[in-house]
Each structure stands twice: as C-alpha cells, then as structure tokens.
Design a protein around this motif. Structure first.
Motif, PDB file in Angstrom:
ATOM      1  N   GLY A   1       0.834  -1.202   0.000  1.00 16.85           N
ATOM      2  CA  GLY A   1       0.000   0.000   0.000  1.00 16.85           C
ATOM      3  C   GLY A   1       0.867   1.249   0.000  1.00 16.85           C
ATOM      4  O   GLY A   1       2.099   1.167   0.112  1.00 16.85           O
ATOM      5  N   ILE A   2       0.219   2.399  -0.135  1.00 19.72           N
ATOM      6  CA  ILE A   2       0.971   3.668  -0.187  1.00 19.72           C
ATOM      7  C   ILE A   2       0.407   4.586   0.900  1.00 19.72           C
ATOM      8  O   ILE A   2      -0.815   4.601   1.136  1.00 19.72           O
ATOM      9  CB  ILE A   2       0.821   4.348  -1.574  1.00 19.72           C
ATOM     10  CG1 ILE A   2       1.071   3.321  -2.693  1.00 19.72           C
ATOM     11  CG2 ILE A   2       1.773   5.523  -1.737  1.00 19.72           C
ATOM     12  CD1 ILE A   2       0.728   3.813  -4.083  1.00 19.72           C
ATOM     13  N   SER A   3       1.277   5.355   1.540  1.00 22.32           N
ATOM     14  CA  SER A   3       0.802   6.221   2.627  1.00 22.32           C
ATOM     15  C   SER A   3      -0.070   7.348   2.063  1.00 22.32           C
ATOM     16  O   SER A   3       0.050   7.713   0.887  1.00 22.32           O
ATOM     17  CB  SER A   3       1.995   6.797   3.385  1.00 22.32           C
ATOM     18  OG  SER A   3       2.666   7.721   2.545  1.00 22.32           O
ATOM     19  N   LYS A   4      -0.921   7.893   2.959  1.00 20.22           N
ATOM     20  CA  LYS A   4      -1.803   9.001   2.585  1.00 20.22           C
ATOM     21  C   LYS A   4      -0.970  10.167   2.049  1.00 20.22           C
ATOM     22  O   LYS A   4      -1.343  10.849   1.099  1.00 20.22           O
ATOM     23  CB  LYS A   4      -2.542   9.442   3.838  1.00 20.22           C
ATOM     24  CG  LYS A   4      -3.881  10.041   3.623  1.00 20.22           C
ATOM     25  CD  LYS A   4      -4.425  10.335   5.006  1.00 20.22           C
ATOM     26  CE  LYS A   4      -5.868  10.607   5.074  1.00 20.22           C
ATOM     27  NZ  LYS A   4      -6.357  10.702   6.443  1.00 20.22           N
ATOM     28  N   GLU A   5       0.201  10.360   2.651  1.00 23.27           N
ATOM     29  CA  GLU A   5       1.068  11.494   2.284  1.00 23.27           C
ATOM     30  C   GLU A   5       1.620  11.329   0.866  1.00 23.27           C
ATOM     31  O   GLU A   5       1.798  12.305   0.143  1.00 23.27           O
ATOM     32  CB  GLU A   5       2.273  11.610   3.243  1.00 23.27           C
ATOM     33  CG  GLU A   5       1.938  11.958   4.680  1.00 23.27           C
ATOM     34  CD  GLU A   5       1.255  10.809   5.412  1.00 23.27           C
ATOM     35  OE1 GLU A   5       1.684   9.644   5.224  1.00 23.27           O
ATOM     36  OE2 GLU A   5       0.274  11.071   6.130  1.00 23.27           O
ATOM     37  N   ASN A   6       1.937  10.070   0.475  1.00 17.59           N
ATOM     38  CA  ASN A   6       2.625   9.875  -0.811  1.00 17.59           C
ATOM     39  C   ASN A   6       1.724   9.492  -1.975  1.00 17.59           C
ATOM     40  O   ASN A   6       2.136   9.585  -3.129  1.00 17.59           O
ATOM     41  CB  ASN A   6       3.706   8.793  -0.677  1.00 17.59           C
ATOM     42  CG  ASN A   6       4.913   9.317   0.072  1.00 17.59           C
ATOM     43  OD1 ASN A   6       5.094  10.525   0.193  1.00 17.59           O
ATOM     44  ND2 ASN A   6       5.721   8.421   0.602  1.00 17.59           N
ATOM     45  N   VAL A   7       0.500   9.023  -1.657  1.00 23.32           N
ATOM     46  CA  VAL A   7      -0.303   8.449  -2.737  1.00 23.32           C
ATOM     47  C   VAL A   7      -0.607   9.487  -3.834  1.00 23.32           C
ATOM     48  O   VAL A   7      -0.609   9.160  -5.026  1.00 23.32           O
ATOM     49  CB  VAL A   7      -1.590   7.772  -2.181  1.00 23.32           C
ATOM     50  CG1 VAL A   7      -2.550   8.777  -1.551  1.00 23.32           C
ATOM     51  CG2 VAL A   7      -2.291   6.996  -3.276  1.00 23.32           C
ATOM     52  N   GLY A   8      -0.799  10.739  -3.443  1.00 27.26           N
ATOM     53  CA  GLY A   8      -1.067  11.792  -4.431  1.00 27.26           C
ATOM     54  C   GLY A   8       0.087  11.932  -5.391  1.00 27.26           C
ATOM     55  O   GLY A   8      -0.085  11.907  -6.621  1.00 27.26           O
ATOM     56  N   LYS A   9       1.278  12.039  -4.838  1.00 26.61           N
ATOM     57  CA  LYS A   9       2.466  12.210  -5.697  1.00 26.61           C
ATOM     58  C   LYS A   9       2.715  10.960  -6.536  1.00 26.61           C
ATOM     59  O   LYS A   9       3.112  11.039  -7.693  1.00 26.61           O
ATOM     60  CB  LYS A   9       3.701  12.500  -4.839  1.00 26.61           C
ATOM     61  CG  LYS A   9       3.668  13.909  -4.294  1.00 26.61           C
ATOM     62  CD  LYS A   9       5.065  14.392  -3.973  1.00 26.61           C
ATOM     63  CE  LYS A   9       5.051  15.883  -3.745  1.00 26.61           C
ATOM     64  NZ  LYS A   9       5.147  16.270  -2.372  1.00 26.61           N
ATOM     65  N   ALA A  10       2.494   9.750  -5.936  1.00 20.11           N
ATOM     66  CA  ALA A  10       2.761   8.511  -6.674  1.00 20.11           C
ATOM     67  C   ALA A  10       1.933   8.461  -7.959  1.00 20.11           C
ATOM     68  O   ALA A  10       2.446   8.120  -9.021  1.00 20.11           O
ATOM     69  CB  ALA A  10       2.455   7.304  -5.791  1.00 20.11           C
ATOM     70  N   PHE A  11       0.648   8.803  -7.863  1.00 14.36           N
ATOM     71  CA  PHE A  11      -0.228   8.688  -9.034  1.00 14.36           C
ATOM     72  C   PHE A  11      -0.496  10.019  -9.730  1.00 14.36           C
ATOM     73  O   PHE A  11      -1.051  10.031 -10.813  1.00 14.36           O
ATOM     74  CB  PHE A  11      -1.566   8.053  -8.631  1.00 14.36           C
ATOM     75  CG  PHE A  11      -1.468   6.571  -8.441  1.00 14.36           C
ATOM     76  CD1 PHE A  11      -1.675   5.700  -9.500  1.00 14.36           C
ATOM     77  CD2 PHE A  11      -1.153   6.031  -7.206  1.00 14.36           C
ATOM     78  CE1 PHE A  11      -1.583   4.327  -9.340  1.00 14.36           C
ATOM     79  CE2 PHE A  11      -1.055   4.651  -7.019  1.00 14.36           C
ATOM     80  CZ  PHE A  11      -1.269   3.800  -8.096  1.00 14.36           C
ATOM     81  N   GLY A  12      -0.106  11.134  -9.095  1.00 14.61           N
ATOM     82  CA  GLY A  12      -0.524  12.416  -9.654  1.00 14.61           C
ATOM     83  C   GLY A  12       0.594  13.416  -9.853  1.00 14.61           C
ATOM     84  O   GLY A  12       0.340  14.624  -9.938  1.00 14.61           O
TER      85      GLY A  12
END
Ligand SMILES: Nc1ncnc2c1ncn2[C@@H]1O[C@H](COP(=O)(O)OP(=O)(O)OP(=O)(O)O)[C@@H](O)[C@H]1O
Ligand SMILES: [Mg+2]
Length: 561
Positions: free
Chosen positions: A96-107
C-alpha cells in the motif's frame, strides 16, 4: 522616404517583433510537456497504449511486493465501456501507499521511490503510473480512482488528477474505508485504446510477466469476461537486491558535482572513500599521485576542473569490478520451471551468465533460454516462426524490437552454424532477460535497450552457448524423423516387390519378404551408425566452437585488465 527614414522604420518593426517574442516566452511544466508528447511515454497505437497501461500498473505492483517480501497476487481486469473506450483495474496485495505519498505517486510526473538509487527494479523513472493518470484525464476528462491500505491502518479511497500547469496532484473524494485491505487498487478509464488478444496485447504481456516472475500469481479478466490465471511456480520472493553506490569507473564530472552537494563527507578524500563502490585507502594513495589539489578540501567547495581531475584519476587507476549484490537473476532452475509450465517445449536449454559490467560502472547479467517445439515459437498464418521474448529486469518488452540491443544480438548469430537451419521459420522461442541496476533504455517508453557493446557481447556469448545445445537436439531429432520415414517407406514397398519378384522368379514370396526385410534392417543400421558418427563430429565441432569462444572471451578479459 529617404534611406535613413526607411532604416528607422525597419528598426522599429524589428524592435516590435522582438518585444512580441519576449511576451510570448512562457514556461511549461513536465506534465504539459508529456501531455503534448505522450508518444514519448510509449502511449501511441491503440493496442500498444492499452498494453503499456497494464504494464505500468503491473510493474509497480511487482516492485512494491518484492520490496516488502510479499508473494504477489495481482489481478487485472479490463472492461469495455464503449467504442475504443475501456476501464482498467489493477489490484495488488503489496504494502500500500501512505496518505502522504499516494497523491504524488499517481498524480505527479517524475516522482517516486526508485529514480535516485542503484538497484535492480522494474521502474526507474517515476513517470509510469502518473503518466497513466494523465492519459486517462486527457482522453476521458475523468479522475483515476485509487484504494490503498497499509498494514494495521484503515484503507483509504481517493480520486486523483494532475494539474498540468503545476504538475501537482489534485485529490478529491478522499475517504477512510471500514474494511480490511492491504495493497493498492487502481481503476482508470481511457479512450482511444483497443483490446486485442494478440502478441502485443495484455494477455501475452501477462503470460510473459508470469514466465519471468515465477513467484507471482497473475489473474486476468478480458473484456469478454474470459478469465486466465497464471499460477506461481515458485513460493519464494526473490531476495531483495542491495542498493549499491556508484562505481568510480561509471561516474561523470556532472554527477560528481551533483553528489558533492548532498554528501555527508567533510573532505574530498572521505567523499571518495565513502560515497563510491570499491574505493579504499589504496585508491586514495594512487589518486594523490595524480591529483593536483588537496584531498582534504571540503567536497562542497569542489569546482568543475577539480571534479574533472577526479574523473580522470578514476579512469587511470584500477578498481575491483562493481558489486553484484544489487542484481537478482531469475535463475536457471526457475526459468526452467516456468517455461516448462507455460510453453511446454519438447526441448529447453537455459543459461544464467556470470555478472558483467557495461559503460565501466553498471553491473548487469544476462539470462537466456532456448525452447523448441511444444508451444514455442510465434503462431502465424504462415506456420510457426522464431519468437524472441525480451525482458529487462524481468519486465517483458513487447514493443520496439527492431531498435533493441537484445534483438540485434539474436540477429547477429549465424544459427546455421548450430544446425538450426532456417531459424526464422522454426518453432523456437528465444528468452532473454537483461538485468541491471540501470537499464540503458533508448526512450522514456522503456521498450528497447541501447546497443551497449558489453551487453551485446554477453548476449551473443550466451546465445552461442545455448544455441549449440539446442542445435544438437534439433539435429538428433531431424535425423530420427528422417530414419523413421525411411523405415516406413521401405516396409511399405517390400510386399509389392516380393510379389513382383515371385511372379518373375517363382521363388517363395514369404522367403523373398524375409530376406528383403533383413537387407533393409542392415541398411538402416548402417545408416544409423553413419548418422551417429556425423552427430559425434558435429558435437565435436560445436564443442571446439564453444572452447574457442570462451578463449576469445578470456583473451578479451585479459586485454581489458
Ligand atoms: N502498486 C503500488 N504499490 C506501492 N507503491 C506504488 C505502487 N504504484 C506506484 N507506487 C509508488 O509510486 C511511485 C511512482 O510510480 P511510477 O510508476 O510513476 O514510477 P516508478 O515506478 O518509480 O518508475 P517508472 O516511471 O520507471 O515506472 C513508485 O516509485 C512507487 O513508490
Ligand atoms: Mg512504475
């Protein structure tokens, strides 16, 4: 108008044009750049684009699972929503990806965990899944949906788009979910793409992924609802490769200037000793003889000319070859198992070569398999053809074959020498896995490997070795088939000839038959002995070939030293 007046007018219009040009000067973000140049990410051709999307999501899932020691279970679903309009869903059981990083990972394009390290991984650029988010929003206007959960935390669901002006993620509908889920699921819609069950389609892509990742379980549901499962043939996650430091032979002046900005070392000497692979007190001593500035200097104060001196010294002195801890080959046993279970060939030979180094500082390794018969080869309307399955760090490369060093190496082999006549039209699958801490891709679409001399040479040597073994098998088989045919023919005509001879000579038909059978048997035995002799000679030639190529290799290594 006088000449002077004319000149004044033309000067004024020049000034106006220049001002106009100044006003039109604008900056643009990397997201805007790739939005306009999506083909650079491999997003061109309807069928290809669909496979590339699956590829980006699946490679991320495999990387994430491997990094946390999880046996991957990856589920891919494709739903047709309209004409050239699909929804792709990929779910994994990774960390899984942390709440902090998920935006940057996909966006956010050019963001991720893999770019700044020297370690074997499938992704390396930070542009794969964010590129898919961008493609989805630019073809459908819709956001990508993500659900991601970490161990002992509530999973979250959210929708992501990229602001192209700033290359920053825009998150909407962020919610905590009341269910248990560890892993990541991404669902996105795309227009202008096409599903095909072809060599370049997602099913073949996943089949190849399964071959190169025997520890992964992959399931696939196509737009017609047809389900395919590639079961794992190995229950152990590959040991995590170790990150290595840059090798002095592969570093450039510019890289040194970048490295010194973040080094913790207080002197150039300790910077060289601590921040590079294979450096030590002996190398420092040798460098001191070559370098004209004080190695006790603060590395942060190094200027370009001094960095140039360091690189020159690195080139001049000897270092042990880079550590190979960062490499994790699939291994002969696992390749054997997965090719046997998926391609079911009649004959299979596999070779994992020892690690080598390209461009002075990047360790790499080549794995080759040649499969013959069974489901090997490419099925075409013209019969079976040779199929080349290329992989980089266990990732299938189904596109841009003509541009790739791995294809060039196969094309440079004279297969006739190994008794594989008309190789192009044989039921043969050539499997090549090139692993490295850095794959020298020829473009951001990551589908073909650049012609690095050492890589080409290693692939060629591995092909010659496995080609020899395959050649021996194929020759044996061909002889066997010829002999069977001969036997059949002889026995077919014996009764007819016996009857004819009996009517001329009046000798008993049965007697003629048995004498003829005896003769044929002797003839066949003689032929077989001759064939065995020829095969022995062939094996000797091949053996000598192999020795001379090893000798050449050793000579070359000697020269390099
Ligand atoms: N399924 C996933 N599970 C966990 N982390 C993920 C997953 N997908 C993406 N990530 C994270 O998001 C980052 C960005 O992914 P992205 O595919 O854009 O780039 P990359 O994989 O680093 O490199 P490349 O562009 O070569 O694919 C990854 O580096 C990883 O940290
Ligand atoms: Mg990626």
């Amino acid at each position: 108008m006088s000449k002077n007046q004319e000149e004044n007018v033309s000067n004024t219009s020049l000034e106006q044009d220049a001002t106009k040009l100044d006003l039109s000067f604008k900056e643009h973000s990397i997201a805007e750049f790739f939005k306009k140049n999506k083909q650079m990410l491999g997003f061109y051709g309807k069928v290809r684009t669909l496979t590339m999307i699956v590829h980006e999501y699946v490679t991320n899932s495999l990387d994430a699972c491997e990094e946390t020691g999880t046996l991957p279970n990856i589920d891919v679903k494709i739903d047709e929503l309209g004409n050239e309009y699909y929804e792709i869903t990929v779910t994994d059981n990774g960390p899984g990806i942390s709440k902090e990083n998920v935006g940057k990972a996909f966006g956010k394009l050019l963001a991720g965990t893999k770019f700044h390290r020297l370690i074997q991984s499938r992704g390396q650029q930070g542009i794969g899944c964010s590129g898919c988010t961008m493609l989805s929003q630019m073809t459908t206007g819709k956001a990508s949906k993500i659900i991601t959960g970490r161990k002992e935390k509530k999973p979250i669901s959210l929708e992501i788009t990229i602001d192209p002006k700033t290359n920053e993620p825009k998150i909407t509908n962020l919610k905590e979910l009341e269910k248990n889920f560890v892993g990541t699921a991404v669902q996105a819609k795309f227009k202008g793409i096409l599903y095909r069950d072809s060599e370049q389609g997602p099913l073949e892509y996943l089949k190849r992924t399964a071959i190169a990742n025997p520890h992964a379980q992959l399931s696939f549901r196509d737009p017609q609802g047809q389900k395919t499962i590639f079961k794992r043939t190995h229950d152990k996650v590959p040991d995590l490769p170790k990150e290595i430091k840059p090798h002095p032979k592969g570093v450039t002046v510019d890289e040194i200037i970048t490295m010194v900005k973040t080094t913790k070392a207080r002197t150039v000497q300790s910077f060289i000793m601590n921040d590079f692979d294979r450096t030590g007190t002996k190398s420092i001593q040798e460098m001191k003889k070559i370098i004209n500035f004080d190695l006790n200097k603060d590395p942060k104060k190094i200027v370009w000319d001094e960095a140039e001196e360091i690189v020159k010294a690195f080139k001049a002195i000897d270092f042990i070859a880079p550590s190979v801890d960062a490499l994790r080959p699939i291994g002969e046993e696992q390749i054997n198992k997965s090719l046997n279970s998926i391609i079911k060939p009649e004959f299979l030979t596999v070779l994992t070569r020892k690690p080598a180094v390209y461009a002075g500082g990047f360790p790499f390794q080549i794995e080759i398999a040649i499969a013959y018969g069974g489901e090997s080869g490419k099925v075409t309307s013209d019969g079976k053809k040779m199929e080349i399955m290329r992989f980089a760090n266990r990732v299938p490369l189904p596109f841009d074959a003509g541009n790739c060093a791995l294809t060039h190496a196969v094309q440079s082999i004279d297969w006739k020498r190994y008794n594989i006549k008309d190789a192009e039209n044989s039921p043969v699958t050539v499997f090549i896995n090139f692993i490295s801490v850095h794959i020298p891709y020829t473009g951001a679409g990551k589908q073909s490997v650049a012609d690095e001399e050492e890589v080409l040479e290693e692939v060629r040597l591995a092909l010659m070795n496995t080609g020899r073994r395959a050649g021996i098998y194929i020759s044996h088989k061909k002889k066997e088939e010829e002999n069977q045919l001969k036997r059949k023919m002889f026995y077919k005509y014996i009764p007819e000839i016996a009857r004819a001879l009996n009517s001329i000579t009046k000798v008993n038909e049965e007697e003629i038959k048995s004498k003829m059978e005896k003769l044929v048997l002797e003839k066949l035995k003689l032929d077989e002995a001759k064939d065995a002799e020829e095969m022995k000679k062939l094996e000797e030639i091949m053996e000598n070939d192999s020795k001379s190529s090893v000798n050449n290799e050793n000579k070359k290594k000697g020269k390099k030293k």
